[in-house]
Design a protein around this motif. Structure first.
Motif, mmCIF file in Angstrom:
data_model
loop_
_atom_site.group_PDB
_atom_site.id
_atom_site.type_symbol
_atom_site.label_atom_id
_atom_site.label_comp_id
_atom_site.label_asym_id
_atom_site.label_seq_id
_atom_site.Cartn_x
_atom_site.Cartn_y
_atom_site.Cartn_z
ATOM 1 N N SER A 137 -0.055 7.730 2.043
ATOM 2 C CA SER A 137 0.669 7.559 0.789
ATOM 3 C C SER A 137 -0.107 6.650 -0.162
ATOM 4 N N ALA A 138 -0.022 6.952 -1.451
ATOM 5 C CA ALA A 138 -0.765 6.181 -2.452
ATOM 6 C C ALA A 138 0.182 5.470 -3.414
ATOM 7 N N GLY A 139 -0.149 4.222 -3.710
ATOM 8 C CA GLY A 139 0.527 3.482 -4.769
ATOM 9 C C GLY A 139 -0.488 2.930 -5.738
ATOM 10 N N SER A 140 -1.766 3.312 -5.513
ATOM 11 C CA SER A 140 -2.885 2.817 -6.308
ATOM 12 C C SER A 140 -4.019 3.822 -6.184
ATOM 13 N N PHE A 141 -5.026 3.670 -7.049
ATOM 14 C CA PHE A 141 -6.231 4.478 -6.874
ATOM 15 C C PHE A 141 -7.019 4.015 -5.648
ATOM 16 N N LEU A 142 -6.811 2.784 -5.219
ATOM 17 C CA LEU A 142 -7.575 2.197 -4.127
ATOM 18 C C LEU A 142 -6.770 2.240 -2.833
#
Length: 593
Positions: free
Chosen positions: A396-401
């Motif tokens: 899961s992503a909450g940022s580009f990083l």
């Protein structure tokens, strides 16, 4: 049409391919199969008899039928034809042959084995010695290989094998290292940057690199109005102190200028040759030997200014999805020795970047409503989606990083909450357009999102993102939303800059003028920061605005898994998760094809 192609055409028109089995057939029937006159059929049959492919007995008199007997081994014949197509680079025709529904299973299996043996590391006999070749399958065609317009991770890596820059960013140490320039310096104000070029660096066409080539490369970005032009817009003039010493005079202080000089857009091109994507000339370890719609062939450049590549040739074949993406570095038919540890290994690379939903703020619509965007964020529950896509190794992503995403709390949500936010929005039942990349992955993602949207009464129509409509302004005009993926280069700071400044990214294209102005003001401050940690904090503050305002919705990160044989040496991830071709070699390599 060649004789063997005619022979294949005849076989596909017959029902009996058995060797030495006599079958009745008329000249008229063969004329229809071969699409030529009866007279030409007789000439063709005579030629095939001379080549030992068949025997023909003409029926004489009423009731005497003409007969044809196949004399050759049809499996061997097709395998020879298949290998010829591959050797001539006719990949599309080879794929069409192996996919022909009239091909008997035993022959199809034989061709499949031949096909599989083509990929990975092979050794070929050259004129005087054997050649080590890496052959890589690729499921889609090439995008631009022009440094002024390159925007795809894989193409950027291929370009780096051919063209180098003044400096490059080393990810491990997070420092700028010399490349075509062996040294550099700046004045105290960081408004003048001087570079000292290496001696004796040759382009692939033989000429020595000079400062004039560097200036040509910069001016070309300006003249072509490249999406990377923003990286050189602050250059007021270039002063040539000698052929190998040049100074960039900037309009304002820029402590980040070295990163711009290490950008892929600053791949140095020769000033004395018109640029052609079909004949790219650079200073890298490989030179372009062939570039067609079916394959890209790179050959080791013997006059490379550093160590010569250990591989002799790299070929990237367009195979239309016929080959698994995690078999890039295999050794076909390698001799297996008992107890030698022959198990293949995985090279796992977590891409820096993510897939996300972007809202097109240059187009009017309900997506300007925060409540609507909140409803979309809840509909696209990233945890549920990642669970569905587990086979692809997502997180899961909450940022580009990815590292930052792992430190965040990303709770799941339900459709009741999404429906509540949708009712609070200005949505009136209109159908919204969502552009989404083509392919198996996005077939799964698109269907899942469409079903979830329908459950809360939100109508979505999907439009596939093709190379043509991505490069045109169709998405800018027609898309309300788009699901895209961004892979940042190893220089993460520069990658984040490009998200917000490069005119080819969807993040930039979908921002309205006010948003761009606000981001530009923050980025201009970042350029004057000398400390990397301080710059990263400032760049994360910009990302936080996108996250809090829901200008984009972060969805998932991707891990690439490339399988390789343990005999492969020098397997170190370079840019965008690819291995640096110039460092690869194979231990105890005995396979000859």
């Amino acid at each position: 049409m060649k004789s063997e192609e005619h022979f294949m055409q005849m076989l596909f028109g017959l029902s009996d391919w058995e060797t030495n089995h006599e079958q009745s057939i008329s000249i008229e029937a063969l004329s229809e199969i071969l699409c030529c006159t009866p007279r030409n059929v007789k000439l063709i049959l005579r030629k095939w008899e001379n080549e030992g492919l068949l025997s023909w007995k003409a029926g004489v008199g009423r009731g005497n039928h003409s007969t044809l007997t196949i004399l050759c081994d049809t499996a061997h014949f097709f395998r020879s034809c298949f290998k010829r197509l591959l050797s001539e680079g006719k990949i599309k025709e080879a794929i069409e042959l192996i996919q022909n529904k009239k091909l008997p299973p035993r022959i199809k299996h034989s061709l499949q084995e031949t096909w599989d043996s083509q990929f990975g590391f092979v050794s070929e006999e050259g004129k005087t010695t054997s050649l080590d070749v890496l052959r890589i399958p690729r499921s889609r065609g090439f995008s631009s290989l022009d440094p002024a317009f390159v925007s795809v991770a894989a193409e950027s890596h291929f370009l780096y094998q051919m063209c180098h820059r003044l400096v490059f960013y080393e990810q491990e140490t997070q420092t700028i290292l010399p490349e075509l320039a062996h040294a550099w310096e700046s004045n105290e104000e960081q408004t003048a940057w001087t570079f000292y070029l290496r001696k004796g660096v040759r382009f692939h066409h033989g000429r020595i690199l000079t400062g004039r080539d560097v200036e040509f490369t910069v001016q070309r970005l300006i003249d072509l109005d490249s999406p990377y032009r923003w990286q050189v817009d602050d250059i007021e003039r270039i002063e040539h102190q000698s052929e190998r010493i040049l100074t960039f005079h900037l309009r304002q202080p820029n402590s980040f200028f070295l990163h711009f000089m290490g950008s892929m857009a600053m791949s140095i091109l020769p000033y004395d040759l018109p640029f052609s994507e079909k004949a790219v000339v650079g200073t890298g370890p490989f030179r372009m030997a062939e570039y067609t719609d079916e394959r890209l062939v790179l050959e080791a450049f013997d006059d490379y200014y550093r160590e010569r590549a250990l591989l002799d040739r790299v070929e990237i074949w367009i195979v239309a999805g016929r080959h698994s993406s995690n078999q890039l570095y295999q050794l076909p038919e390698r001799e297996i020795k008992p107890g030698a540890g022959n198990k293949e290994e995985d090279l796992v690379f977590e891409e820096t970047g993510c897939h996300y939903i972007a809202f097109n703020f240059r187009r009017p619509g309900v997506h300007h409503d925060f409540a609507f965007r909140q409803a979309m964020q809840i509909v696209v529950d990233r945890n549920q989606l990642v669970g569905k896509l587990g086979e692809y190794a997502f997180s899961s992503a909450g940022s580009f990083l990815p590292k930052k995403s792992r430190s965040m709390s990303l709770p799941s949500s339900d459709l009741e909450e999404a429906a509540s936010w949708l009712r609070r929005s200005t949505y009136k039942g209109e159908t919204l357009t969502l552009f989404i990349s083509e392919g198996k992955l996005f077939d799964v993602v698109g269907k899942w999102i469409k079903r979830r949207c329908s459950q809360i009464g939100l109508e979505i129509t999907f439009v596939p993102v093709t190379k043509a409509n991505y490069l045109s302004d169709l998405m800018d005009r027609e898309a309300d939303m788009a699901i895209m993926g961004e892979v940042l280069q190893s220089d993460v700071e520069l990658g984040l800059f490009e998200l917000y400044k490069n005119r080819s990214t969807i993040v930039y294209r979908f921002m309205n003028d006010e948003m761009r102005e606000a981001v530009d003001k923050k980025l201009s401050v970042v350029l004057r920061m000398s400390d990397r940690a301080e710059r990263m904090d400032a760049l994360m503050e910009i990302e936080e605005i996108f996250r809090q305002e829901l200008w984009i919705l972060f969805i998932f990160h991707v891990k690439r898994i490339d399988r390789y044989d343990p005999a492969l040496q020098g397997a170190v991830a370079h840019s965008f998760g690819w291995l640096d071709f110039s460092k690869l070699w194979v231990k105890s390599f005995v396979t000859l094809l």
